[in-house]
Structure formats: C-alpha cells, structure tokens
Design a protein around this motif. Structure first.
Motif, PDB file in Angstrom:
ATOM      1  N   ILE A  41       0.813  -1.259  -0.155  1.00 28.43           N
ATOM      2  CA  ILE A  41      -0.060   0.150   0.174  1.00 28.43           C
ATOM      3  C   ILE A  41       0.699   1.406   0.071  1.00 28.43           C
ATOM      4  N   ALA A  42       1.839   1.458   0.723  1.00 33.23           N
ATOM      5  CA  ALA A  42       2.609   2.612   0.863  1.00 33.23           C
ATOM      6  C   ALA A  42       3.603   2.568  -0.274  1.00 33.23           C
ATOM      7  N   ALA A  43       3.876   1.652  -0.838  1.00 34.37           N
ATOM      8  CA  ALA A  43       4.713   1.337  -2.416  1.00 34.37           C
ATOM      9  C   ALA A  43       3.978   2.019  -3.260  1.00 34.37           C
ATOM     10  N   LEU A  44       2.782   1.693  -3.471  1.00 32.77           N
ATOM     11  CA  LEU A  44       1.597   2.420  -4.392  1.00 32.77           C
ATOM     12  C   LEU A  44       1.428   3.806  -4.175  1.00 32.77           C
ATOM     13  N   LYS A  45       1.104   4.297  -2.959  1.00 39.35           N
ATOM     14  CA  LYS A  45       0.967   5.482  -2.590  1.00 39.35           C
ATOM     15  C   LYS A  45       2.013   6.348  -3.095  1.00 39.35           C
ATOM     16  N   TYR A  46       3.244   6.148  -2.382  1.00 36.55           N
ATOM     17  CA  TYR A  46       4.363   7.079  -2.573  1.00 36.55           C
ATOM     18  C   TYR A  46       5.145   6.802  -4.102  1.00 36.55           C
ATOM     19  N   GLY A  47       4.892   5.383  -4.722  1.00 40.70           N
ATOM     20  CA  GLY A  47       5.614   5.486  -5.751  1.00 40.70           C
ATOM     21  C   GLY A  47       4.797   5.946  -6.926  1.00 40.70           C
ATOM     22  N   MET A  48       3.543   6.000  -6.782  1.00 41.66           N
ATOM     23  CA  MET A  48       2.614   6.506  -7.986  1.00 41.66           C
ATOM     24  C   MET A  48       2.192   7.992  -7.402  1.00 41.66           C
ATOM     25  N   ASN A  49       2.447   8.230  -6.263  1.00 42.36           N
ATOM     26  CA  ASN A  49       1.604   9.634  -5.794  1.00 42.36           C
ATOM     27  C   ASN A  49       0.061   9.772  -6.115  1.00 42.36           C
ATOM     28  N   PHE A  50      -0.505   8.695  -5.415  1.00 39.99           N
ATOM     29  CA  PHE A  50      -1.946   8.625  -5.288  1.00 39.99           C
ATOM     30  C   PHE A  50      -2.432   9.497  -4.016  1.00 39.99           C
ATOM     31  N   PHE A  51      -3.598  10.031  -4.076  1.00 37.54           N
ATOM     32  CA  PHE A  51      -4.200  10.681  -2.881  1.00 37.54           C
ATOM     33  C   PHE A  51      -4.421   9.725  -1.644  1.00 37.54           C
ATOM     34  N   TRP A  52      -4.794   8.555  -1.941  1.00 43.92           N
ATOM     35  CA  TRP A  52      -5.158   7.427  -0.919  1.00 43.92           C
ATOM     36  C   TRP A  52      -5.078   6.262  -1.476  1.00 43.92           C
ATOM     37  N   VAL A  53      -4.555   5.319  -0.903  1.00 44.45           N
ATOM     38  CA  VAL A  53      -4.413   3.972  -1.273  1.00 44.45           C
ATOM     39  C   VAL A  53      -4.800   3.226   0.014  1.00 44.45           C
ATOM     40  N   GLY A  54      -5.656   1.959  -0.003  1.00 41.28           N
ATOM     41  CA  GLY A  54      -5.966   1.302   1.243  1.00 41.28           C
ATOM     42  C   GLY A  54      -6.599  -0.036   0.674  1.00 41.28           C
ATOM     43  N   ILE A  55      -6.786  -1.278   1.751  1.00 38.88           N
ATOM     44  CA  ILE A  55      -7.464  -2.265   1.565  1.00 38.88           C
ATOM     45  C   ILE A  55      -8.568  -2.502   2.444  1.00 38.88           C
ATOM     46  N   TYR A  56      -9.642  -3.070   2.049  1.00 32.69           N
ATOM     47  CA  TYR A  56     -10.762  -3.211   3.103  1.00 32.69           C
ATOM     48  C   TYR A  56     -10.764  -4.925   3.035  1.00 32.69           C
ATOM     49  N   PHE A  57     -11.052  -5.285   4.002  1.00 34.14           N
ATOM     50  CA  PHE A  57     -10.942  -6.916   4.141  1.00 34.14           C
ATOM     51  C   PHE A  57     -12.451  -7.116   4.663  1.00 34.14           C
ATOM     52  N   VAL A  58     -13.055  -8.317   3.798  1.00 37.36           N
ATOM     53  CA  VAL A  58     -14.170  -8.736   4.230  1.00 37.36           C
ATOM     54  C   VAL A  58     -14.520  -9.624   5.562  1.00 37.36           C
ATOM     55  N   LYS A  59     -15.150  -9.101   6.453  1.00 34.57           N
ATOM     56  CA  LYS A  59     -15.279  -9.506   7.753  1.00 34.57           C
ATOM     57  C   LYS A  59     -16.803  -9.637   8.181  1.00 34.57           C
ATOM     58  N   GLU A  60     -17.393 -10.759   8.447  1.00 35.60           N
ATOM     59  CA  GLU A  60     -18.725 -10.983   8.958  1.00 35.60           C
ATOM     60  C   GLU A  60     -19.581 -10.220   7.987  1.00 35.60           C
ATOM     61  N   ASN A  61     -19.562 -10.297   6.717  1.00 32.25           N
ATOM     62  CA  ASN A  61     -20.256  -9.608   5.689  1.00 32.25           C
ATOM     63  C   ASN A  61     -20.324  -8.148   5.886  1.00 32.25           C
TER      64      ASN A  61
END
Ligand code: SME
Length: 162
Positions: A41-61
C-alpha cells in the motif's frame, strides 16, 4: 526486502513497470500478510503519488478498513454500498471518473475526485478490495486496471500462503 523505492519513467505505464518488480522484491522473505500488504500500500501511494491507497477486508459480511496510506477513512462498508461494496458485490474492477456521479459513493474525504477499486479473490470469492483514490478527476483508465490487477494478484498470492 529492499529499503527504498525508486520509481522511474515518464509515462504512467513506465512508472508501473518500474514499480511492479520492486513490489515483488519488497515482499520477498517476509511471511506476515499484514506487514507485506502494508508495504505494498505504501509503495503504491508513494511510488505512484496517489491521494489515498488502502485495502478493506471482508469480515462478517462487511468490508472493514485495513492498512492504508492517506487521510483517515470510513472503517466499515456494507455489501453493495459505495464503490468498494459494489466492486465486492459485482466481483469486478470498478473505475469511477467522477465520484460525485457514482450513485451511493461514500465520501471519506471531500478531496477525493476519482477512484478505482480492485477486488481480491480466494477460491472465487472476494476476501478484500484494494481501493485507490485520486484528488483529480478521470485519473484511472485501462492501464491502472491492468497494473493494479497485477498488484491484487500479488496480494491474492500472499493471502493463499499466509
Ligand atoms: N469511496 C469509497 C469509500 C472508501 S474511501 O474512498 C477511502 C466507496 O465509495 O466505497
């Protein structure tokens, strides 16, 4: 792992091509899934200079916020809601040129203008979504789809072997 990133290239394609192998070596030799995803996530954010990069996990629907880089974000998203919940429901990559025109878009930050969400799969089911936001309109296209899908496949592989 390598300790620093150097992304070279003029075009978006060249930048992704420079970044992708570095993401591969970043996760080499580390077994912890969350540690590896955090660095991706940090590599994408700083490598590509995006505004926000993150992951959401499926947990209990629901989708629950995981590692991210950028301004604070909403922690839970329901199935089928927002861009993330829609990518989960439809099991496909969603590109949004203008978030204000996406029905039900969830605005975590008013500075976010365009967005791409890539589902991550295990045994054909979505276990997470990778979310990338830009503070400019119409930033994401077929190239982002192609290269960010490759990133999601790295994440899928890490999840398989965790
Ligand atoms: N905009 C997303 C919510 C997550 S934030 O952008 C970080 C959505 O509509 O699902």
């Amino acid at each position: 792992m390598s300790e620093s990133l150097t992304v070279s290239g003029e075009t978006k394609s060249e930048k992704y091509q420079s970044l992708l192998p570095q993401i591969g070596s970043l996760v080499e030799g580390e077994k912890d899934f969350i540690a590896n995803v955090s660095n991706i996530i940090a590599a994408l954010k700083y490598g590509m200079n995006f505004f926000w990069v993150g992951i959401y996990f499926v947990k209990e629907n629901e989708l629950v916020l995981g590692p991210f880089q950028g301004p604070i974000a909403c922690t839970r998203i329901a199935f089928g809601k927002g861009v993330c919940g829609t990518a989960w429901k439809e099991k496909k990559i969603i590109v949004v040129e203008d978030v204000e025109k996406f029905p039900g878009h969830i605005a975590c930050s008013s500075d976010s203008k365009s967005e791409i969400v890539i589902p991550c799969f295990k045994n054909g089911e979505v276990f997470a979504v990778l979310d990338v936001d830009s503070d400019k309109l119409s930033v994401f296209d077929e190239l982002d789809k192609k290269y960010l899908e490759m990133v999601s496949e790295i994440i899928n592989g890490l999840n398989e072997s965790k």
